[in-house]
Each structure stands twice: as structure tokens, then as C-alpha cells.
Write a protein that holds these residues in place. Structure first.
Motif, short mmCIF file in Angstrom:
data_model
loop_
_atom_site.label_atom_id
_atom_site.label_comp_id
_atom_site.label_asym_id
_atom_site.label_seq_id
_atom_site.Cartn_x
_atom_site.Cartn_y
_atom_site.Cartn_z
N VAL A 131 0.84 -1.20 0.00
CA VAL A 131 0.00 0.00 0.00
C VAL A 131 0.88 1.25 0.00
CG1 VAL A 131 -2.05 -1.03 1.04
CG2 VAL A 131 -0.22 -0.19 2.51
N GLY A 132 0.54 2.17 -0.88
CA GLY A 132 1.29 3.40 -1.03
C GLY A 132 2.25 3.39 -2.20
N THR A 133 2.54 2.21 -2.75
CA THR A 133 3.53 2.12 -3.82
C THR A 133 2.91 2.14 -5.21
OG1 THR A 133 3.56 -0.31 -3.85
CG2 THR A 133 5.07 0.80 -2.32
N ASN A 134 1.58 2.16 -5.29
CA ASN A 134 0.95 2.16 -6.61
C ASN A 134 -0.16 3.21 -6.65
OD1 ASN A 134 -1.23 1.06 -5.20
ND2 ASN A 134 -0.74 -1.04 -5.78
N SER A 135 -0.81 3.32 -7.81
CA SER A 135 -1.87 4.31 -7.98
C SER A 135 -3.23 3.79 -7.53
CB SER A 135 -1.95 4.74 -9.45
OG SER A 135 -2.22 3.61 -10.28
N SER A 136 -3.26 2.64 -6.87
CA SER A 136 -4.50 2.03 -6.37
C SER A 136 -4.62 2.13 -4.86
CB SER A 136 -4.57 0.55 -6.80
OG SER A 136 -4.53 0.42 -8.20
N SER A 137 -3.72 2.86 -4.20
CA SER A 137 -3.77 2.97 -2.75
C SER A 137 -3.28 4.34 -2.31
CB SER A 137 -2.91 1.86 -2.10
OG SER A 137 -1.59 1.89 -2.60
N TRP A 138 -3.84 4.80 -1.18
CA TRP A 138 -3.54 6.14 -0.66
C TRP A 138 -3.42 6.00 0.85
CZ3 TRP A 138 -7.22 4.51 -3.99
CH2 TRP A 138 -7.12 4.95 -5.32
N VAL A 139 -2.25 6.32 1.39
CA VAL A 139 -2.02 6.07 2.81
C VAL A 139 -1.26 7.23 3.46
CG1 VAL A 139 -1.98 3.56 2.52
CG2 VAL A 139 0.17 4.85 2.36
N PHE A 140 -1.39 7.25 4.79
CA PHE A 140 -0.53 8.07 5.63
C PHE A 140 0.40 7.10 6.35
CE2 PHE A 140 -4.52 10.47 5.29
CZ PHE A 140 -4.03 11.64 4.74
N GLY A 141 1.70 7.39 6.30
CA GLY A 141 2.66 6.49 6.89
C GLY A 141 3.49 7.15 7.97
N TYR A 142 4.10 6.29 8.81
CA TYR A 142 4.99 6.75 9.85
C TYR A 142 6.23 5.87 9.82
CZ TYR A 142 6.69 8.17 14.48
OH TYR A 142 7.46 8.65 15.52
N ALA A 143 7.42 6.46 9.70
CA ALA A 143 8.68 5.74 9.70
C ALA A 143 9.80 6.71 10.03
CB ALA A 143 8.94 5.08 8.34
N GLN A 144 10.80 6.21 10.73
CA GLN A 144 11.95 7.04 11.11
C GLN A 144 11.50 8.31 11.82
OE1 GLN A 144 14.16 7.52 7.44
NE2 GLN A 144 14.85 5.40 7.43
N ARG A 145 10.47 8.16 12.66
CA ARG A 145 9.93 9.24 13.49
C ARG A 145 9.34 10.40 12.68
NH1 ARG A 145 14.41 9.74 18.42
NH2 ARG A 145 14.33 7.53 19.03
N LYS A 146 8.92 10.10 11.46
CA LYS A 146 8.32 11.13 10.61
C LYS A 146 7.06 10.60 9.94
CE LYS A 146 12.76 13.36 9.58
NZ LYS A 146 13.70 13.77 8.49
#
Length: 224
Positions: A131-146
Motif C-alpha cells: 500500500v502506497g507504492t501504486n496508484s491504487s492505494s492512498w495512505v498516511f505512513g509513519y517511519a523514522q519518526r516522521k
């Protein structure tokens, strides 16, 4: 406006790493006529559980399928029942409800996790993608404290969030809006604008810790 940048990071998965520097767009999967999603949601107060048949083998569901925990080793994929709805390469799980219209709100409690993604994806999104790597998904992510917003393997930094224990997600299908909500104020921190064309499912990616979903909620007053 924050600059859109390509994702350059390592994404942990079942005890190994996969570089997400470059992702080839894939076609949506052809799922069988018998599909595990409960129904198509058209009203408000979306009620859903997590769908075990989509869950990667490193993810365990609990609390009557409303929560998920990441297991570093996970199950041997050969011991997990094979079906075309399951994510085999990425630690992703979908909600068991399809959304084709309406305005919906849910929340997620985050525990002991430093890397996760929350959002929506097309119900027929390729199970070979994250999820997030293609045009079929839209996400909010958290990694490396950001925090960041992500789709099509591109990210936009999201500021002024910090690391809340509980966060809200607002989806307005007709308006083409996905919002990350600070539930304490409450206010929309960041929005993703897109024209949705096919049924969507709540979508979650998790690489440590656990997530607990809260659905069937009223939208907080004052969100626009």
C-alpha cells in the motif's frame, strides 16, 4: 507546498528486507466471484473488521479481528492457506468492508510501532504491491519518526503530528478526500485529494508493534 519525493527506504518484511526504491506498477488482481468482503458500504458510520484472508503471514489478528500485531518471523507462507486475496510479499491487511460512496470516519490506536501505514486501497489492488507504492492505494505512513502521505511510490512529508497513540482517518468518497485527523483538537492535519473510481477498503501496513482499529464511529464535529 512540500516537495514530492521518490520513496527511498528499506521496508522490512518477514525477517528480510525489500528495497522499495523502484516499483513497477502491476495490474489489479482478478479475484474469484466468492470474495470475503462483507458488503458495499454506502452510508456513514462505517463498521468493519480486519480480513484474515488478506493478511500477510507475519500479521496476527486479535480482539475479534479488530486489531493486528506484527510477528518478526511470522508463519511460514507455505502453512498459510493460499488464496488470491492474500498479500504474500508485504505486511499488509485490508478491512473486510468495501466503500463505494459516502463519508466515513474511523480511528486507529498505535502501540509500540515505529513503522506503519494507514489509509485506503482499491478492493482489487494487486496483492503483489505494498500500500502506497501504486496508484491504487492512498495512505498516511509513519517511519523514522516522521509522518508522510504516500501514493504511487511518492511521498509528501506531513508535519505537526508528533507520535499520537490514536489517530483518525476521514474518507469522503464523492469529494475525493482522505484526511489524517488529530482527534484531540479535532482537526484535519493533512489531506490527499484523488478521484476515486472503484470500491475501496480500509488498508493497513505494519512492520512492528500493533494496531487496534475503531470503526462505527461518528465523525467529530467541525471537520471540513
Amino acid at each position: 507546498m512540500a516537495m514530492v519525493t521518490k520513496v527511498v527506504r528499506l521496508c522490512r518484511l518477514a525477517g528480510r528486507t525489500v528495497t522499495s526504491l523502484s516499483v513497477t506498477h502491476r495490474q489489479a488482481v482478478s479475484l474469484p466471484a466468492r470474495i470475503c468482503y462483507i458488503s458495499t458500504s454506502t452510508g456513514n458510520k462505517l463498521q468493519f473488521k480486519l480480513d484474515e484472508q488478506t493478511a500477510h503471514s507475519s500479521l496476527d489478528l486479535f480482539k475479534k479481528d479488530t486489531a493486528v500485531i506484527y510477528r518478526m518471523l511470522g508463519l511460514d507462507p507455505s502453512y498459510v492457506p493460499h488464496n488470491p486475496e492474500r498479500f504474500r510479499d508485504w505486511a499488509v491487511v485490508f478491512g473486510n468492508e468495501k466503500i463505494s460512496s459516502g463519508r466515513h470516519y474511523w480511528e486507529v490506536t498505535v502501540k509500540k510501532s515505529q513503522e506503519f501505514r494507514l489509509g485506503v486501497a482499491e478492493a482489487l489492488m494487486s496483492r503483489e504491491d505494498c500500500v502506497g507504492t501504486n496508484s491504487s492505494s492512498w495512505v498516511f505512513g509513519y517511519a523514522q519518526r516522521k509522518w508522510f502521505a504516500m501514493t504511487s511510490n511518492k511521498i509528501v512529508p506531513v508535519t505537526l503530528v508528533g507520535k499520537p497513540d490514536r489517530i483518525g482517518i476521514l474518507l469522503d468518497y464523492q469529494a475525493g478526500l482522505l484526511g489524517l485527523v488529530d482527534i484531540k483538537k479535532p482537526t484535519i492535519i493533512h489531506t490527499i485529494k484523488v478521484q476515486f473510481k472503484t470500491p475501496l477498503c480500509p488498508a493497513f501496513g505494519l512492520w512492528d508493534g500493533e494496531l487496534l482499529t475503531h470503526s462505527g464511529l461518528e465523525e467529530p464535529e467541525g471537520l471540513k
